[in-house]
Design a protein around this motif. Structure first.
Motif, mmCIF file in Angstrom:
data_model
loop_
_atom_site.group_PDB
_atom_site.id
_atom_site.type_symbol
_atom_site.label_atom_id
_atom_site.label_comp_id
_atom_site.label_asym_id
_atom_site.label_seq_id
_atom_site.Cartn_x
_atom_site.Cartn_y
_atom_site.Cartn_z
ATOM 1 N N GLU A 58 0.828 -1.212 0.000
ATOM 2 C CA GLU A 58 0.000 0.000 0.000
ATOM 3 C C GLU A 58 0.861 1.260 0.000
ATOM 4 O OE1 GLU A 58 -2.314 -3.268 2.212
ATOM 5 O OE2 GLU A 58 -0.260 -2.490 2.202
ATOM 6 N N TRP A 59 1.905 1.274 0.818
ATOM 7 C CA TRP A 59 2.792 2.441 0.859
ATOM 8 C C TRP A 59 3.531 2.603 -0.460
ATOM 9 C CZ3 TRP A 59 5.062 0.891 6.265
ATOM 10 C CH2 TRP A 59 4.120 1.223 7.260
ATOM 11 N N LEU A 60 3.957 1.489 -1.047
ATOM 12 C CA LEU A 60 4.653 1.552 -2.325
ATOM 13 C C LEU A 60 3.756 2.169 -3.390
ATOM 14 C CD1 LEU A 60 6.903 0.961 -4.325
ATOM 15 C CD2 LEU A 60 6.126 -1.418 -4.430
ATOM 16 N N ALA A 61 2.498 1.754 -3.436
ATOM 17 C CA ALA A 61 1.577 2.259 -4.453
ATOM 18 C C ALA A 61 1.316 3.748 -4.278
ATOM 19 C CB ALA A 61 0.272 1.475 -4.403
ATOM 20 N N VAL A 62 1.018 4.163 -3.063
ATOM 21 C CA VAL A 62 0.723 5.577 -2.806
ATOM 22 C C VAL A 62 1.954 6.431 -3.083
ATOM 23 C CG1 VAL A 62 0.165 7.259 -0.997
ATOM 24 C CG2 VAL A 62 -1.141 5.130 -1.176
ATOM 25 N N GLY A 63 3.122 5.991 -2.629
ATOM 26 C CA GLY A 63 4.341 6.754 -2.844
ATOM 27 C C GLY A 63 4.719 6.837 -4.303
ATOM 28 N N TYR A 64 4.561 5.740 -5.035
ATOM 29 C CA TYR A 64 4.864 5.751 -6.462
ATOM 30 C C TYR A 64 3.978 6.759 -7.189
ATOM 31 C CZ TYR A 64 5.341 4.284 -11.286
ATOM 32 O OH TYR A 64 5.560 4.283 -12.638
ATOM 33 N N GLY A 115 12.081 1.567 -11.941
ATOM 34 C CA GLY A 115 12.719 2.828 -12.286
ATOM 35 C C GLY A 115 12.129 3.446 -13.532
ATOM 36 N N THR A 116 10.916 3.925 -13.459
ATOM 37 C CA THR A 116 10.251 4.545 -14.592
ATOM 38 C C THR A 116 9.941 5.987 -14.250
ATOM 39 O OG1 THR A 116 9.222 2.435 -15.129
ATOM 40 C CG2 THR A 116 8.271 4.388 -16.136
ATOM 41 N N VAL A 117 10.315 6.888 -15.149
ATOM 42 C CA VAL A 117 10.022 8.300 -14.927
ATOM 43 C C VAL A 117 9.253 8.802 -16.133
ATOM 44 C CG1 VAL A 117 12.195 9.100 -15.924
ATOM 45 C CG2 VAL A 117 10.996 10.555 -14.320
ATOM 46 N N PHE A 118 8.267 9.648 -15.907
ATOM 47 C CA PHE A 118 7.428 10.094 -17.002
ATOM 48 C C PHE A 118 7.962 11.389 -17.595
ATOM 49 C CE2 PHE A 118 4.240 6.933 -16.811
ATOM 50 C CZ PHE A 118 4.283 6.469 -15.513
ATOM 51 N N GLY A 119 7.656 11.597 -18.898
ATOM 52 C CA GLY A 119 8.259 12.667 -19.665
ATOM 53 C C GLY A 119 8.075 14.043 -19.080
ATOM 54 N N ASP A 120 6.978 14.279 -18.383
ATOM 55 C CA ASP A 120 6.736 15.617 -17.835
ATOM 56 C C ASP A 120 7.032 15.704 -16.346
ATOM 57 O OD1 ASP A 120 3.068 15.405 -17.534
ATOM 58 O OD2 ASP A 120 4.671 14.045 -16.959
ATOM 59 N N GLU A 176 13.544 -1.504 2.487
ATOM 60 C CA GLU A 176 14.409 -2.204 1.545
ATOM 61 C C GLU A 176 13.586 -2.738 0.388
ATOM 62 O OE1 GLU A 176 17.996 -4.354 3.492
ATOM 63 O OE2 GLU A 176 16.264 -4.851 4.729
ATOM 64 N N ASP A 177 14.235 -2.880 -0.772
ATOM 65 C CA ASP A 177 13.569 -3.492 -1.928
ATOM 66 C C ASP A 177 14.606 -3.798 -2.997
ATOM 67 O OD1 ASP A 177 11.548 -4.199 -3.984
ATOM 68 O OD2 ASP A 177 10.163 -3.260 -2.571
ATOM 69 N N VAL A 178 14.194 -4.551 -4.010
ATOM 70 C CA VAL A 178 15.106 -4.897 -5.088
ATOM 71 C C VAL A 178 15.483 -3.662 -5.911
ATOM 72 C CG1 VAL A 178 14.519 -7.330 -5.315
ATOM 73 C CG2 VAL A 178 13.099 -5.618 -6.452
ATOM 74 N N GLY A 179 14.688 -2.644 -5.882
ATOM 75 C CA GLY A 179 15.005 -1.381 -6.541
ATOM 76 C C GLY A 179 15.026 -0.254 -5.527
ATOM 77 N N ARG A 180 16.033 0.613 -5.608
ATOM 78 C CA ARG A 180 16.110 1.719 -4.652
ATOM 79 C C ARG A 180 14.908 2.647 -4.803
ATOM 80 N NH1 ARG A 180 19.781 2.212 -8.595
ATOM 81 N NH2 ARG A 180 19.745 4.042 -9.945
ATOM 82 N N HIS A 181 14.340 2.722 -6.032
ATOM 83 C CA HIS A 181 13.179 3.573 -6.251
ATOM 84 C C HIS A 181 11.972 3.029 -5.485
ATOM 85 C CE1 HIS A 181 15.783 3.913 -9.876
ATOM 86 N NE2 HIS A 181 15.697 5.172 -9.538
ATOM 87 N N ASN A 182 11.830 1.706 -5.452
ATOM 88 C CA ASN A 182 10.758 1.107 -4.656
ATOM 89 C C ASN A 182 10.893 1.499 -3.188
ATOM 90 O OD1 ASN A 182 10.164 -0.192 -7.037
ATOM 91 N ND2 ASN A 182 10.485 -2.261 -6.248
ATOM 92 N N ALA A 183 12.110 1.421 -2.677
ATOM 93 C CA ALA A 183 12.328 1.703 -1.256
ATOM 94 C C ALA A 183 11.954 3.137 -0.912
ATOM 95 C CB ALA A 183 13.788 1.413 -0.891
ATOM 96 N N VAL A 184 12.351 4.084 -1.769
ATOM 97 C CA VAL A 184 12.026 5.484 -1.479
ATOM 98 C C VAL A 184 10.539 5.736 -1.672
ATOM 99 C CG1 VAL A 184 12.493 6.461 -3.768
ATOM 100 C CG2 VAL A 184 12.829 7.860 -1.756
#
Length: 286
Positions: A58-64, A115-120, A176-184
């Motif tokens: 839940e935290w991962l989804a909201v933070g993402y 690790g996905t970032v959107f164009g804008d 912790e997570d397999v991707g640092r972006h997930n963790a943040v």
């Protein structure tokens, strides 16, 4: 040490024991990190499928969603629903949402896992004004010592990144997570759902200080980011642009600050800080 939320290295859901053989042919049994897909929905729209260790979905989804600019600061979250059977999280808001055009501009970044970032996404930085925060070197060294000696999934199994939300010399939340972006993103989601202020916080990561890590930290409103690892040029450029204090190669008593130097207060007695040996072959290492 006491974390509000800390690592759970012995959670049997996060690792699996795998048998193999070492360099001498001896049989060995090692814990290895699990990876699970997690599909994130915003209302009726599927946004992304991330590979994650599976804790705190839940935290991962909201933070993402917040870090991608899809969940706005003023949005009212009416529900966050996780279905373990289908491995999906649905975040529901009072505002109707449609991000079809934004999803079409998605680009891959240098980050792993989600690790996905959107164009804008860079557009969201135009109005970012990070608060002033004095970063004391005595607190940096205390944080590094506590974090690096905390029992963690990284120490148990490796192949994972950690991100820690800190205040002063106290680490508060360690994800912790397999991707640092997930963790943040997990930390961002926890802060959003718990109403935690960002202005007096520092973020510590075990991973590289890339453009996306800097962008996420700035969008969260956190004024300082530190790591044992190194930098990318674009990450440094963005940090300077938004006024983020960026500290890397934090090992022993050595570190390099490539942005936000004016916020540093060098108050530590370096003779009392244990050092780490330099790695051979690295020019200009700090």
């Amino acid at each position: 040490m006491t974390y509000l939320i800390g690592p759970t290295p012995h959670d049997t859901r996060l690792t699996r024991t795998v048998t193999g053989h070492d360099h001498e042919g001896r049989e060995v049994a090692l814990p290895v990190v699990e990876e699970r897909p997690l599909t994130i929905w915003l209302n009726s729209q599927q946004i992304v499928t991330a590979m994650t260790i599976g804790d705190h979905p839940e935290w991962l989804a909201v933070g993402y969603l917040a870090n991608q600019g899809m969940l706005l600061p003023e949005d009212e979250i009416t529900a966050v629903e996780f279905d373990d059977e289908v491995e999906a999280v649905v975040v529901r808001t009072a505002r109707e949402t449609d991000y079809e055009a934004k999803l079409a501009r998605a680009t891959r970044t240098s980050g792993c896992a989600v690790g996905t970032v959107f164009g804008d996404m860079m557009e969201g930085l135009e109005d970012v004004r990070l608060p002033d925060l004095t970063v004391r070197t005595s607190e940096l060294y205390a944080l590094a010592k506590q974090i690096n000696t905390t029992p963690s999934l990284y120490l148990e199994a490796g192949a994972i990144h950690g991100t820690v939300l800190c205040q002063g010399d106290q680490p508060l939340v360690y994800m912790e997570d397999v991707g640092r972006h997930n963790a943040v993103d997990k930390i961002a989601g926890w802060m959003r759902m718990e109403g935690i202020a960002a202005s007096d916080k520092l973020l510590y990561t075990t991973g590289r200080l890339t453009s996306e890590m800097v962008i996420k930290t700035a969008l969260m409103g956190i004024p300082a980011l530190a790591s044992r690892s190194g930098f990318t040029a674009w990450g440094v450029e963005i940090a300077n642009r938004v006024g983020l204090t960026l500290i890397g190669r934090l090992r022993g008593r050595r570190f390099v600050c490539l942005a936000g130097e004016a916020r540093l207060e060098r108050d530590a007695d370096l003779s009392a800080v244990p050092d780490e040996p330099r790695k051979a072959g690295r020019k200009g290492s700090a």
